[in-house]
Design an enzyme around this catalytic site. Structure first.
Site, short mmCIF file in Angstrom:
data_model
loop_
_atom_site.label_atom_id
_atom_site.label_comp_id
_atom_site.label_asym_id
_atom_site.label_seq_id
_atom_site.Cartn_x
_atom_site.Cartn_y
_atom_site.Cartn_z
N GLN A 1 0.84 -1.21 0.00
CA GLN A 1 0.00 0.00 0.00
C GLN A 1 0.87 1.25 0.00
O GLN A 1 0.74 2.14 -0.83
CB GLN A 1 -0.89 0.03 1.24
CG GLN A 1 -1.78 -1.17 1.43
CD GLN A 1 -2.78 -0.91 2.54
OE1 GLN A 1 -3.83 -0.32 2.30
NE2 GLN A 1 -2.49 -1.34 3.75
N ASP B 1 14.13 -10.97 -0.94
CA ASP B 1 13.23 -11.52 0.08
C ASP B 1 13.84 -11.19 1.44
O ASP B 1 14.97 -11.62 1.73
CB ASP B 1 13.07 -13.04 -0.11
CG ASP B 1 11.98 -13.59 0.81
OD1 ASP B 1 11.85 -13.10 1.96
OD2 ASP B 1 11.24 -14.49 0.37
N LEU B 2 13.11 -10.43 2.22
CA LEU B 2 13.68 -9.93 3.48
C LEU B 2 13.86 -11.03 4.53
O LEU B 2 14.39 -10.77 5.60
CB LEU B 2 12.80 -8.80 4.02
CG LEU B 2 12.87 -7.50 3.20
CD1 LEU B 2 11.83 -6.51 3.69
CD2 LEU B 2 14.25 -6.88 3.25
N TYR C 1 5.72 -7.45 7.35
CA TYR C 1 4.74 -8.53 7.52
C TYR C 1 3.58 -7.86 8.26
O TYR C 1 3.70 -7.51 9.43
CB TYR C 1 5.36 -9.65 8.35
CG TYR C 1 4.46 -10.84 8.56
CD1 TYR C 1 4.70 -12.03 7.87
CD2 TYR C 1 3.39 -10.80 9.45
CE1 TYR C 1 3.87 -13.14 8.06
CE2 TYR C 1 2.57 -11.90 9.63
CZ TYR C 1 2.81 -13.06 8.95
OH TYR C 1 2.00 -14.15 9.14
N ASP D 1 1.07 1.98 15.38
CA ASP D 1 0.40 2.31 16.65
C ASP D 1 0.26 1.07 17.54
O ASP D 1 0.05 1.19 18.74
CB ASP D 1 -0.99 2.91 16.36
CG ASP D 1 -1.85 2.04 15.45
OD1 ASP D 1 -1.30 1.25 14.65
OD2 ASP D 1 -3.09 2.13 15.52
N TYR E 1 2.33 -9.17 16.15
CA TYR E 1 2.72 -8.20 15.12
C TYR E 1 3.36 -6.97 15.79
O TYR E 1 4.44 -6.53 15.39
CB TYR E 1 1.49 -7.80 14.30
CG TYR E 1 1.66 -6.56 13.46
CD1 TYR E 1 2.41 -6.57 12.28
CD2 TYR E 1 1.07 -5.34 13.84
CE1 TYR E 1 2.55 -5.43 11.51
CE2 TYR E 1 1.21 -4.20 13.08
CZ TYR E 1 1.95 -4.25 11.92
OH TYR E 1 2.10 -3.10 11.16
N LYS F 1 7.19 -5.52 15.42
CA LYS F 1 7.50 -4.16 14.93
C LYS F 1 8.33 -3.41 15.98
O LYS F 1 9.25 -2.67 15.63
CB LYS F 1 6.21 -3.40 14.62
CG LYS F 1 5.41 -3.94 13.44
CD LYS F 1 6.12 -3.79 12.09
CE LYS F 1 6.26 -2.37 11.64
NZ LYS F 1 6.87 -2.28 10.28
#
Ligand code: NAP
Length: 308
Positions: A13, A37-38, A62, A103, A126, A130
């Site tokens: 996005q 590819d990370l 991800y 956030d 997740y 992060k």
């Protein structure tokens, strides 16, 4: 001289919006996933050394919040280990890393907008991945900027806007969570704000002083809403929009919107694998003070989506 910019995640996005804006500011190298590819550390090192960029913009992540609960290894590889390696390689070649976070590193217990220095406490895998990525970048010693954004959507990709439009073609009644407060943010607004800051960094638009230790910035739409209110706003805008908008036709598969009722439900009633913060409004004051950059109100951003 224009800087060389390595952009990851160009199919996402945010990445696809950045891929349109950054070429105005530098020479952009934007590998596809099959070229970088990370999850492959050696590939990261190789691409960084071959490209030798002055700036790395990491828009890859991800982002499957619920799937991350059962696939923590993948979330950590892409969201924590890859940013760590990008930062270490950036440090070696004197490049700056621009990275995005979320956030969801906060637990939502605050009742006023979160500032960058507020304590973090992610509720889901997740968010933890992060946060680990943020910390690895800070510990790398590389020059960096981290922009935390929220509830990102676009007219392409996988997001709440497109999900609501699809569901509205299938169901007369939508039941949407009304006790999570956040700021839906359009990917193109994050990309535009990032490009303004990259222009400053590249020296083509003024200069800026980063106080040491303040490399993290909140970058979200202004205002606040709930998923329920956001869903209602989406349907209001869709009803008013020109029905031949190509992205809208694609989102609805050309079918009419039949949803006539949107009902508020609680998080408790909507079972999902990952817990989410009840409140995740981020204060953008530091972004404004440092870069004179601000994003418009979430409703305004949504309206703009439906205008083209
Ligand atoms: N989406 C949100 O609601 C949200 C909210 C807050 C913060 N953010 C943050 O904002 C940033 C941009 O998110 P987004 O919504 O634009 O994400 P997105 O649409 O899900 O795009 C993710 C991008 O990362 C790429 N990617 C995923 N795994 C990869 C791998 N192993 N190797 C290489 N590339 C890989 C994807 O490639 P493929 O197309 O090949 O899969 C895609 O280009 C991320 O840092 C995200 O954490 C997002």
């Amino acid at each position: 001289m224009k800087p060389k910019i390595l952009l990851t995640g160009k199919t996402g996005q945010l990445g696809s919006e950045l891929n349109q804006l950054l070429p105005k500011l530098g020479e952009v190298i934007a590998p596809k996933r099959n070229e970088l590819d990370l999850r492959e550390p050696e590939k990261i090192r190789q691409v960084m050394r071959n490209a030798s960029p002055q700036l790395v913009v990491n828009a890859a992540a991800y982002t499957a919040v619920d799937a991350a609960e059962t696939d923590q290894a993948s979330a950590l590889a892409v969201n924590a280990e890859a940013p760590r390696l990008l930062a270490l390689e950036a440090k070696k070649i004197g490049a700056m890393l621009v990275h995005f976070s979320t956030d969801y590193i906060f637990d939502g217990s605050k009742k006023a907008p979160y500032v960058e220095t507020d304590p973090t406490n992610p509720l889901n895998a997740y968010g933890r991945s992060k946060l680990t990525g943020e910390e690895a970048i800070r510990n790398s010693g590389a020059a960096h900027l981290i922009f935390r954004t929220s509830w990102v959507y676009a007219t392409h990709g996988r997001n709440f806007l497109l999900t609501i439009l699809r569901l509205a073609t299938e169901q007369e009644e939508l039941r949407i969570v009304d006790d999570q407060v956040g700021a839906p943010t359009c990917a193109s607004d994050v990309a535009a704000a990032t490009a303004k800051i990259v222009a400053i960094l590249a020296g083509t638009k003024g200069s800026v002083h980063f106080p040491e230790g303040s490399e993290t910035y909140h970058m979200t739409a202004a205002g606040q809403t709930t998923w329920y209110e956001f869903a209602k706003a989406i349907l209001e805008e869709a009803a008013r929009a020109p029905q031949d908008l190509p992205w809208l036709r694609a989102a609805t598969n050309g079918r009419p919107l039949i949803a006539s009722r949107v009902l508020p439900i609680s998080t408790e009633e909507f079972k999902s694998p990952a817990r989410r913060p009840a409140y995740s409004i981020l204060s953008n004051a530091r972004l404004m003070q440092t870069f004179s950059v601000s994003l418009s109100d979430w409703r305004n951003q949504l309206q703009r989506c439906f205008s083209h």
